[in-house]
Design an enzyme around this catalytic site. Structure first.
Site, short mmCIF file in Angstrom:
data_model
loop_
_atom_site.label_atom_id
_atom_site.label_comp_id
_atom_site.label_asym_id
_atom_site.label_seq_id
_atom_site.Cartn_x
_atom_site.Cartn_y
_atom_site.Cartn_z
N ASP A 13 0.09 68.28 -80.13
CA ASP A 13 0.63 69.82 -80.43
C ASP A 13 2.54 69.46 -80.08
OD1 ASP A 13 0.66 72.87 -80.30
OD2 ASP A 13 2.07 72.26 -79.18
N ASP A 107 2.57 72.44 -86.38
CA ASP A 107 3.02 71.70 -85.30
C ASP A 107 1.84 71.02 -84.71
OD1 ASP A 107 2.27 73.82 -83.40
OD2 ASP A 107 3.87 72.95 -82.35
N GLU A 108 0.35 71.23 -84.95
CA GLU A 108 -0.62 70.65 -84.37
C GLU A 108 -1.92 70.49 -85.15
OE1 GLU A 108 -2.84 73.86 -81.57
OE2 GLU A 108 -1.06 74.87 -82.35
N1 DCP Z 1 5.99 80.40 -83.92
C1 DCP Z 1 6.10 81.49 -84.34
N2 DCP Z 1 5.84 82.48 -83.81
C2 DCP Z 1 4.98 82.66 -82.77
C3 DCP Z 1 4.49 81.40 -82.08
C4 DCP Z 1 4.96 80.39 -82.70
O1 DCP Z 1 6.82 81.42 -85.44
N3 DCP Z 1 4.66 83.75 -82.17
C5 DCP Z 1 6.29 79.07 -84.43
C6 DCP Z 1 7.48 78.48 -83.70
C7 DCP Z 1 6.94 77.48 -82.91
C8 DCP Z 1 5.84 76.79 -83.63
O2 DCP Z 1 5.20 77.82 -84.25
O3 DCP Z 1 7.77 76.49 -82.63
C9 DCP Z 1 4.74 76.28 -82.93
O4 DCP Z 1 4.19 77.02 -81.99
P1 DCP Z 1 3.44 76.76 -80.54
O5 DCP Z 1 2.66 78.04 -79.89
O6 DCP Z 1 2.92 75.46 -80.55
O7 DCP Z 1 4.82 76.61 -79.52
P2 DCP Z 1 6.06 75.61 -79.49
O8 DCP Z 1 5.98 74.61 -80.16
O9 DCP Z 1 7.36 76.39 -79.93
O10 DCP Z 1 6.16 75.40 -78.19
P3 DCP Z 1 5.21 74.45 -76.97
O11 DCP Z 1 5.90 73.45 -76.22
O12 DCP Z 1 4.88 75.50 -75.91
O13 DCP Z 1 4.00 74.06 -77.89
CA CA Z 2 3.73 73.44 -79.95
CA CA Z 3 1.14 74.79 -81.73
#
Ligand code: DCP
Ligand code: CA
Ligand code: CA
Length: 360
Positions: A13, A107-108
């Site tokens: 991720d 992203d995962e």
């Molecule tokens: N995303 C979004 N709305 C949300 C959650 C996420 O648009 N409610 C998008 C933005 C994030 C991406 O999806 O960058 C990936 O979500 P993640 O939950 O994996 O969170 P992040 O990658 O931002 O942070 P982490 O480092 O906790 O994985």
């Molecule tokens: Ca992420």
């Molecule tokens: Ca994710």
């Protein structure tokens, strides 16, 4: 060892994905609290950089609340195209190690590396190498979890986030789960976690005290899943994403429609949805198909194929409207309209990179 404990699953991720991409492409944003999302009062934070998270800014938080928590927060507009490009890049790295890659979002992904292509026996080393390659090739960091099933790999990838990894070996799994907070269980949502906390179930070990019957009585089918995961049992396979063949949407009306103007209005709504889906999946289609169902349930479809492909939303709408006009009289009344895009442009025909089949 029982066979179900012999699999090697990795969950990868990306860290603060959208925000990290923006910091990568705009060096002046590095080290600063940023949020990807709209700055207006109605805006929502999609992603927050780790610098912003120190102030309590989180995904899905309203921009208004985020600004209150972090007055210096810098808002950046999202660029889906760029995120999709990086998503394709990491996916092609995954595919070098195994064909069993199941993306969960941009992203995962889960990877089953039980029989890795390069013959490496250690899933831990593979995960390490993949994270290293992601960093070298994209400039971004990823976290990973390694274990013998999806549930444990997914939870593990969060343990040493950001830019870290965690391995749950079969002999350590039960201890790990026993001490895991219920809110961190993947598949247990906020509402369920609250419900469980309210009856004193705060950790995996507490969940294990409830028998299967009681859990299914409380949570239906999900209860079975909960019963299994707190015992480290999750036999779901990593399902490699199949190429999607079409993207579509349709609408059945509460009353049959007779007027061209009304139908046109509905068609535009459906077209908007289909285009958004196609766009998010990163596909480029050649064929548009319009489906009509009449009040008497008779069904017609009309298609048009365009070379090299339907390149803009405007073109898609124009062609859809033409198809509707060619159908002509609607005296019988229309009860359903549908649109699909199909006949996707393939990789070897250029343009498109790796096909993303995930909904966002
Ligand atoms: N995303 C979004 N709305 C949300 C959650 C996420 O648009 N409610 C998008 C933005 C994030 C991406 O999806 O960058 C990936 O979500 P993640 O939950 O994996 O969170 P992040 O990658 O931002 O942070 P982490 O480092 O906790 O994985
Ligand atoms: Ca992420
Ligand atoms: Ca994710």
């Amino acid at each position: 060892m029982p066979t179900e404990k012999k699999r090697k699953i990795i969950h990868v991720d990306m860290d603060a994905f959208f925000a990290s991409v923006e910091q990568l492409d705009h060096p002046e944003l590095r080290g600063k609290p940023i949020a990807v999302g709209g700055n207006s009062d109605r805006g929502v934070v999609a992603a927050a950089s780790y610098e912003a998270r120190k102030y309590g800014v989180r995904s899905a938080m309203s921009s208004k609340v985020a600004k209150r928590k972090c007055p210096n927060l810098i808002f950046v507009k999202h660029r889906f195209e760029r995120y999709k490009e990086i998503s394709a890049q990491i996916r092609s790295i995954f595919l070098e190690y195994t064909d069993l890659v199941e993306p969960l979002s941009l992203d995962e992904a889960y990877l089953d590396v039980t029989y890795a292509k390069k013959g490496q026996p250690s899933a831990t080393l593979i995960a390490k190498e993949i994270r290293q390659r992601i960093f070298e090739e994209t400039g971004l960091t990823a976290s990973a979890g390694v274990s013998y099933n999806k549930f444990l790999a997914k939870v593990a990838s969060d343990v040493n986030k950001p830019n870290g990894m965690f391995v749950v070996t079969p002999d350590k799994a039960q201890d790990f789960i026993d001490q895991l907070e219920i809110r961190k269980f993947f598949g247990i949502g906020k509402v369920t976690a609250k419900k469980l906390n309210d009856i004193g179930v705060c950790y995996g070990r507490d969940l294990k005290m409830i028998d299967r019957l009681e859990l299914t009585r409380m949570f239906g089918k999900a209860g079975n899943y909960y019963y299994n995961i707190c015992r480290g049992i999750d036999n779901r396979e990593v399902q490699p994403s199949r190429e999607r063949k079409s993207v579509g949407a349709e609408n059945t009306f509460s009353q049959d429609l007779f007027l061209e103007d009304e139908l046109k209005k509905e068609l535009l709504v459906i077209a908007g949805k289909v285009w958004e889906r196609a766009d998010r999946s990163g596909v480029k289609a050649k064929t548009v198909t319009l489906k009509f169902k009449y009040a008497d349930f008779e069904q017609h479809t009309r298609s048009k194929t365009i070379e090299p492909y339907i390149n803009t939303k405007e073109r898609f709408i124009t062609e859809s409207l033409k198809l509707m006009k060619s159908e002509g009289g609607f005296i019988k009344g229309i009860r359903l309209l549908g649109l699909t895009l199909s006949n996707f442009l393939h990789e070897q025909e250029g343009e498109i990179g790796v096909q993303l089949v995930i909904e966002f």
